[in-house]
Design a protein around this motif. Structure first.
Motif, PDB file in Angstrom:
ATOM      1  N   LYS A 225       0.827  -1.204   0.000  1.00 20.16           N
ATOM      2  CA  LYS A 225       0.000   0.000   0.000  1.00 20.16           C
ATOM      3  C   LYS A 225       0.867   1.262   0.000  1.00 20.16           C
ATOM      4  CE  LYS A 225      -4.170  -1.922   2.098  1.00 20.16           C
ATOM      5  NZ  LYS A 225      -5.196  -1.767   3.162  1.00 20.16           N
ATOM      6  N   HIS A 325      -5.779   9.065  -8.557  1.00 19.69           N
ATOM      7  CA  HIS A 325      -6.556   7.915  -9.031  1.00 19.69           C
ATOM      8  C   HIS A 325      -5.714   6.650  -9.017  1.00 19.69           C
ATOM      9  CE1 HIS A 325      -9.242   5.462 -11.498  1.00 19.69           C
ATOM     10  NE2 HIS A 325      -8.207   5.209 -12.274  1.00 19.69           N
ATOM     11  N   LYS A 328      -5.115   5.472  -5.449  1.00 13.32           N
ATOM     12  CA  LYS A 328      -6.317   4.807  -4.955  1.00 13.32           C
ATOM     13  C   LYS A 328      -6.436   3.402  -5.522  1.00 13.32           C
ATOM     14  CE  LYS A 328     -11.371   5.278  -4.783  1.00 13.32           C
ATOM     15  NZ  LYS A 328     -12.545   6.077  -5.232  1.00 13.32           N
ATOM     16  N   PHE A 329      -6.149   3.264  -6.807  1.00 10.87           N
ATOM     17  CA  PHE A 329      -6.202   1.940  -7.429  1.00 10.87           C
ATOM     18  C   PHE A 329      -5.195   0.994  -6.770  1.00 10.87           C
ATOM     19  CE2 PHE A 329      -4.211  -0.960 -10.491  1.00 10.87           C
ATOM     20  CZ  PHE A 329      -5.304  -1.714 -10.870  1.00 10.87           C
ATOM     21  N   THR A 330      -3.980   1.499  -6.495  1.00  6.74           N
ATOM     22  CA  THR A 330      -2.951   0.668  -5.857  1.00  6.74           C
ATOM     23  C   THR A 330      -3.397   0.206  -4.479  1.00  6.74           C
ATOM     24  OG1 THR A 330      -1.189   1.834  -7.050  1.00  6.74           O
ATOM     25  CG2 THR A 330      -0.561   0.619  -5.058  1.00  6.74           C
ATOM     26  N   ASN A 331      -3.982   1.106  -3.703  1.00  5.85           N
ATOM     27  CA  ASN A 331      -4.383   0.753  -2.339  1.00  5.85           C
ATOM     28  C   ASN A 331      -5.599  -0.165  -2.309  1.00  5.85           C
ATOM     29  OD1 ASN A 331      -2.299   2.212  -1.184  1.00  5.85           O
ATOM     30  ND2 ASN A 331      -3.491   4.088  -1.041  1.00  5.85           N
ATOM     31  N   GLU A 332      -6.421  -0.110  -3.354  1.00  3.19           N
ATOM     32  CA  GLU A 332      -7.560  -1.030  -3.428  1.00  3.19           C
ATOM     33  C   GLU A 332      -7.141  -2.410  -3.914  1.00  3.19           C
ATOM     34  OE1 GLU A 332     -10.272   0.961  -5.975  1.00  3.19           O
ATOM     35  OE2 GLU A 332     -11.079   2.274  -4.406  1.00  3.19           O
ATOM     36  N   ASN A 333      -6.031  -2.455  -4.650  1.00  2.93           N
ATOM     37  CA  ASN A 333      -5.525  -3.735  -5.175  1.00  2.93           C
ATOM     38  C   ASN A 333      -4.031  -3.854  -4.857  1.00  2.93           C
ATOM     39  OD1 ASN A 333      -7.981  -4.457  -7.129  1.00  2.93           O
ATOM     40  ND2 ASN A 333      -7.483  -2.301  -7.407  1.00  2.93           N
TER      41      ASN A 333
END
Length: 362
Positions: A225, A325, A328-333
């Motif tokens: 993350k 963006h 956010k994508f990295t932290n969600e996946n």
């Protein structure tokens, strides 16, 4: 009464039968070998060649050939024999000369050999030179960059940082911290031409600048993350604000190990005072010219490739929104980068490289 040519006796031992049955069961690959194995297995039952040929829809000559080959050479007789082919016209001396010239010389009119210039020099065809280069993995048109660290504490720092990756301390968080400064918000001077079948996306070579931003990022080496912050300037004060963000995001009961490079803003008096008030923070500096030790650089490369390099940003705000963006994508996946080499393996590799470059004459 004429009985014809005698059929050679074909007997199998247990090992041969097991091998033939394994070959015969092949569903896709080497079907020629599978068919030969089935022929021998049928012949081993005592059936004459004509009966085996009718059952397998083959000619009697084909069955007789592989029966005889097996009787004389056993399992090796079923394998394809090398075919002679056309005689080689290029001697070993000519191949050796082409390889030696490629490795040890350069043309007078250029910095590296091309296949045409080498063919002219050696008296060979261009395609022959290309085949020789391919066989010896030679690519004179390619070049790569490198830089060896001259840090006197290189070995100690490598062992320290790689040790954090391979054996992180308990009740602690390892964060790889760095700044990607002066990211430009670029807009093309004319609209993009989208990709079509048979035609790549096209864009103008020139662009308009709409300002810059700097990204401060901390990669959690264990979870993958990102803790991030964007600033229009890149100074000690902005770095201290980012440290405040890390301090607020990491639970108070955890120790924090920060892996940093040697940028001046990381070592100012302001940062020293901030760290003195927060003893749970521990700094680990990478050796000079060794950014590859900091895993956040790998994430920066993905960010550049997926959002910045081909992005069109008509304002600094649009650029920052694109970066947010992707964060956010990295932290969600989240997907951590797994470090595999030990310090000893790294130092051994660098040692071999140093031995090669020390005798290069440069």
């Amino acid at each position: 009464m004429r009985t014809g040519r005698p059929i050679p006796v074909l007997l199998l031992n247990d090992e041969e039968r097991a091998t033939l049955e394994r070959w015969a069961r092949r569903p896709k690959t080497a079907q020629a070998l599978a068919q030969r194995a089935r022929i021998v297995l049928e012949c081993a039952t005592g059936k004459p060649n004509m009966v085996v040929a009718e059952k397998m829809h083959l000619t009697k000559q084909c069955v007789g050939k592989w029966r005889s080959r097996f009787v004389s050479k056993r399992l090796d007789g079923l394998l394809d024999e090398p075919r002679p082919g056309a005689p080689r016209t290029i001697s070993d001396a000519k191949i050796d000369r082409a390889v030696r010239l490629t490795l040890e010389s350069t043309p007078t009119e250029a910095t590296h050999w091309s296949s045409r210039s080498m063919a002219k020099r050696c008296g060979l065809s261009r395609s022959t030179v290309q085949r020789i280069w391919y066989a010896f993995a030679l690519q004179p048109h390619r070049t790569e960059t490198f830089k060896l660290s001259t840090d006197p504490l290189f070995v100690e720092k490598v062992r320290d940082i790689v040790g954090l990756y391979l054996n992180p301390p308990e009740r602690a968080l390892v964060l790889c911290v760095d700044e990607k400064s002066q990211i430009q918000a670029l807009d093309r001077t004319q609209p993009l031409l989208p990709m079509r079948p048979g035609q790549a996306e096209r864009r103008t070579h020139d662009y308009k600048r709409h300002g810059t931003t700097s990204l401060f990022a901390a990669l959690d080496a264990k979870s993958g993350k990102i803790i991030s912050q964007l600033h229009r300037r890149h100074r000690t004060s902005e770095f201290r604000k980012f440290l405040d963000t890390i301090d607020a995001d990491v639970p108070a009961n955890l120790q924090v190990h920060l892996i940093l490079d040697n940028y001046a803003t990381h070592k100012t008096a302001l940062i020293h005072r901030w760290l003195a008030k927060r003893p749970r923070f521990h700094l680990h500096f990478t050796p000079t010219s060794s950014s590859w030790l900091n895993l956040v650089e790998r994430w920066f490369a993905l960010l550049t490739e997926r959002q910045i390099k081909r992005g069109v940003h008509r304002s600094t705000q649009a650029l920052e929104n694109a970066i947010k963006h992707y964060v956010k994508f990295t932290n969600e996946n989240p997907k951590p980068f797994v470090w595999t080499k030990t310090p000893d393996e790294i130092l051994e590799t660098l040692g071999r490289f140093c031995q090669r470059t020390s005798g290069s004459g440069h």
